[in-house]
Write a protein that holds these residues in place. Structure first.
Motif, PDB file in Angstrom:
ATOM      1  N   PHE A  51       0.769  -1.359   0.077  1.00  0.00           N
ATOM      2  CA  PHE A  51       0.163  -0.096   0.001  1.00  0.00           C
ATOM      3  C   PHE A  51       0.936   1.307   0.056  1.00  0.00           C
ATOM      4  O   PHE A  51       0.668   2.214  -0.654  1.00  0.00           O
ATOM      5  N   VAL A  52       1.785   1.149   0.811  1.00  0.00           N
ATOM      6  CA  VAL A  52       2.995   2.405   0.889  1.00  0.00           C
ATOM      7  C   VAL A  52       3.615   2.587  -0.508  1.00  0.00           C
ATOM      8  O   VAL A  52       3.901   3.551  -1.056  1.00  0.00           O
ATOM      9  N   LEU A  53       4.012   1.611  -1.135  1.00  0.00           N
ATOM     10  CA  LEU A  53       4.713   1.576  -2.265  1.00  0.00           C
ATOM     11  C   LEU A  53       3.729   2.081  -3.350  1.00  0.00           C
ATOM     12  O   LEU A  53       4.079   3.017  -4.356  1.00  0.00           O
ATOM     13  N   GLN A  54       2.430   1.670  -3.457  1.00  0.00           N
ATOM     14  CA  GLN A  54       1.580   2.229  -4.495  1.00  0.00           C
ATOM     15  C   GLN A  54       1.156   3.673  -4.161  1.00  0.00           C
ATOM     16  O   GLN A  54       1.188   4.432  -5.238  1.00  0.00           O
ATOM     17  N   ALA A  55       1.074   4.195  -3.021  1.00  0.00           N
ATOM     18  CA  ALA A  55       0.945   5.515  -2.797  1.00  0.00           C
ATOM     19  C   ALA A  55       2.331   6.332  -2.846  1.00  0.00           C
ATOM     20  O   ALA A  55       1.955   7.364  -3.473  1.00  0.00           O
ATOM     21  N   LEU A  56       3.456   5.858  -2.787  1.00  0.00           N
ATOM     22  CA  LEU A  56       4.715   6.707  -3.281  1.00  0.00           C
ATOM     23  C   LEU A  56       4.623   6.913  -4.898  1.00  0.00           C
ATOM     24  O   LEU A  56       4.978   7.755  -5.026  1.00  0.00           O
ATOM     25  N   LEU A  57       4.293   5.839  -5.523  1.00  0.00           N
ATOM     26  CA  LEU A  57       4.338   5.800  -6.889  1.00  0.00           C
ATOM     27  C   LEU A  57       3.210   6.855  -7.325  1.00  0.00           C
ATOM     28  O   LEU A  57       3.700   7.547  -8.369  1.00  0.00           O
ATOM     29  N   SER A  58       2.041   6.825  -6.669  1.00  0.00           N
ATOM     30  CA  SER A  58       0.998   7.948  -7.216  1.00  0.00           C
ATOM     31  C   SER A  58       1.766   9.346  -6.880  1.00  0.00           C
ATOM     32  O   SER A  58       1.377  10.216  -7.534  1.00  0.00           O
ATOM     33  N   VAL A  59       2.184   9.510  -5.769  1.00  0.00           N
ATOM     34  CA  VAL A  59       2.730  10.760  -5.324  1.00  0.00           C
ATOM     35  C   VAL A  59       3.827  11.370  -6.237  1.00  0.00           C
ATOM     36  O   VAL A  59       4.025  12.370  -6.695  1.00  0.00           O
ATOM     37  N   LEU A  60       4.690  10.414  -7.000  1.00  0.00           N
ATOM     38  CA  LEU A  60       5.839  10.602  -7.619  1.00  0.00           C
ATOM     39  C   LEU A  60       5.261  10.990  -8.855  1.00  0.00           C
ATOM     40  O   LEU A  60       5.808  12.083  -9.505  1.00  0.00           O
ATOM     41  N   PHE A  61       4.345  10.240  -9.449  1.00  0.00           N
ATOM     42  CA  PHE A  61       3.503  10.891 -10.622  1.00  0.00           C
ATOM     43  C   PHE A  61       2.989  12.280 -10.488  1.00  0.00           C
ATOM     44  O   PHE A  61       3.213  12.997 -11.415  1.00  0.00           O
ATOM     45  N   LEU A  62       2.350  12.454  -9.301  1.00  0.00           N
ATOM     46  CA  LEU A  62       1.749  13.956  -9.076  1.00  0.00           C
ATOM     47  C   LEU A  62       2.840  14.790  -9.136  1.00  0.00           C
ATOM     48  O   LEU A  62       2.627  15.742  -9.759  1.00  0.00           O
ATOM     49  N   LEU A  63       3.828  14.657  -8.230  1.00  0.00           N
ATOM     50  CA  LEU A  63       4.801  15.601  -7.907  1.00  0.00           C
ATOM     51  C   LEU A  63       5.939  15.998  -9.203  1.00  0.00           C
ATOM     52  O   LEU A  63       6.232  17.170  -9.473  1.00  0.00           O
ATOM     53  N   SER A  64       5.854  14.948 -10.139  1.00  0.00           N
ATOM     54  CA  SER A  64       6.706  15.088 -11.233  1.00  0.00           C
ATOM     55  C   SER A  64       5.761  15.635 -12.515  1.00  0.00           C
ATOM     56  O   SER A  64       6.446  16.083 -13.653  1.00  0.00           O
ATOM     57  N   GLY A  65       4.532  15.817 -12.381  1.00  0.00           N
ATOM     58  CA  GLY A  65       3.557  16.395 -13.464  1.00  0.00           C
ATOM     59  C   GLY A  65       3.312  15.306 -14.319  1.00  0.00           C
ATOM     60  O   GLY A  65       2.760  15.618 -15.610  1.00  0.00           O
ATOM     61  N   HIS A  66       3.414  13.962 -14.281  1.00  0.00           N
ATOM     62  CA  HIS A  66       2.930  13.126 -15.176  1.00  0.00           C
ATOM     63  C   HIS A  66       1.482  12.800 -14.706  1.00  0.00           C
ATOM     64  O   HIS A  66       1.093  11.800 -14.334  1.00  0.00           O
ATOM     65  N   TRP A  67       0.398  13.582 -15.388  1.00  0.00           N
ATOM     66  CA  TRP A  67      -1.121  13.358 -14.879  1.00  0.00           C
ATOM     67  C   TRP A  67      -1.615  12.286 -15.439  1.00  0.00           C
ATOM     68  O   TRP A  67      -2.397  11.457 -14.819  1.00  0.00           O
ATOM     69  N   ALA A  68      -1.285  11.884 -16.829  1.00  0.00           N
ATOM     70  CA  ALA A  68      -1.828  10.489 -17.361  1.00  0.00           C
ATOM     71  C   ALA A  68      -1.361   9.246 -16.424  1.00  0.00           C
ATOM     72  O   ALA A  68      -2.379   8.481 -16.002  1.00  0.00           O
ATOM     73  N   MET A  69      -0.242   9.271 -16.115  1.00  0.00           N
ATOM     74  CA  MET A  69       0.313   8.160 -15.390  1.00  0.00           C
ATOM     75  C   MET A  69      -0.251   8.062 -13.768  1.00  0.00           C
ATOM     76  O   MET A  69      -0.689   7.359 -13.068  1.00  0.00           O
ATOM     77  N   PHE A  70      -0.416   9.531 -13.241  1.00  0.00           N
ATOM     78  CA  PHE A  70      -1.102   9.681 -12.066  1.00  0.00           C
ATOM     79  C   PHE A  70      -2.536   9.254 -11.916  1.00  0.00           C
ATOM     80  O   PHE A  70      -2.927   8.618 -10.995  1.00  0.00           O
ATOM     81  N   LEU A  71      -3.319   9.602 -13.024  1.00  0.00           N
ATOM     82  CA  LEU A  71      -4.671   9.170 -13.130  1.00  0.00           C
ATOM     83  C   LEU A  71      -4.691   7.757 -13.356  1.00  0.00           C
ATOM     84  O   LEU A  71      -5.780   7.131 -13.023  1.00  0.00           O
TER      85      LEU A  71
END
Length: 135
Positions: A51-71
């Motif tokens: 769960f933590v790794l999945q959340a970190l992955l989403s935060v990484l995509f959010l902070l780096s501006g990769h919106w499609a991968m974040f979504l």
């Protein structure tokens, strides 16, 4: 930019390994190689890191501006969050045989979604490397 994609790649690979480990524990239980207590304790040990790794992955995509991968990664984080809130994220020793099919389907769905994320992150990593060479 390549650092973000390499980090995402390794996070997705780690998530795939964790989910495959859970599937192997369920398969061992199904074929009666281990008892329900050992299987559920092994699975429950890796649930929170997943769960933590999945959340970190989403935060990484959010902070780096990769919106499609974040979504693409947010639904899994939301699903994990709802499981955690309902206290259904851990495997119960007494109910593991009754829920074996559902637990396996849940993890197979996670594997498919993580493989899609893996291939998309590889594609974007290659794309960003090639676009940096053109400059």
């Amino acid at each position: 930019m390549v650092f973000v994609w390499l980090t995402a790649f390794f996070l997705v690979v780690a998530l795939i390994v964790l989910v495959i480990y859970q599937l192997m524990c369920l398969a061992d239980l199904e074929f009666d190689y281990i008892n329900p207590f050992d299987s559920s304790s092994r699975i429950n040990k890796v649930i929170m890191p997943e769960f933590v790794l999945q959340a970190l992955l989403s935060v990484l995509f959010l902070l780096s501006g990769h919106w499609a991968m974040f979504l693409l990664s947010v639904p899994m984080v939301y699903y994990n969050y709802t499981l955690y809130q309902r206290r259904q994220h851990l495997v119960d020793v007494t109910e593991i045989f009754n829920q074996l099919g559902r637990e396996k389907k849940r993890r197979l769905f996670k594997i498919v979604s993580l493989i899609v994320l893996l291939f998309l992150s590889l594609f974007w990593m290659i794309w960003s490397v090639l676009s940096e060479e053109d400059e």
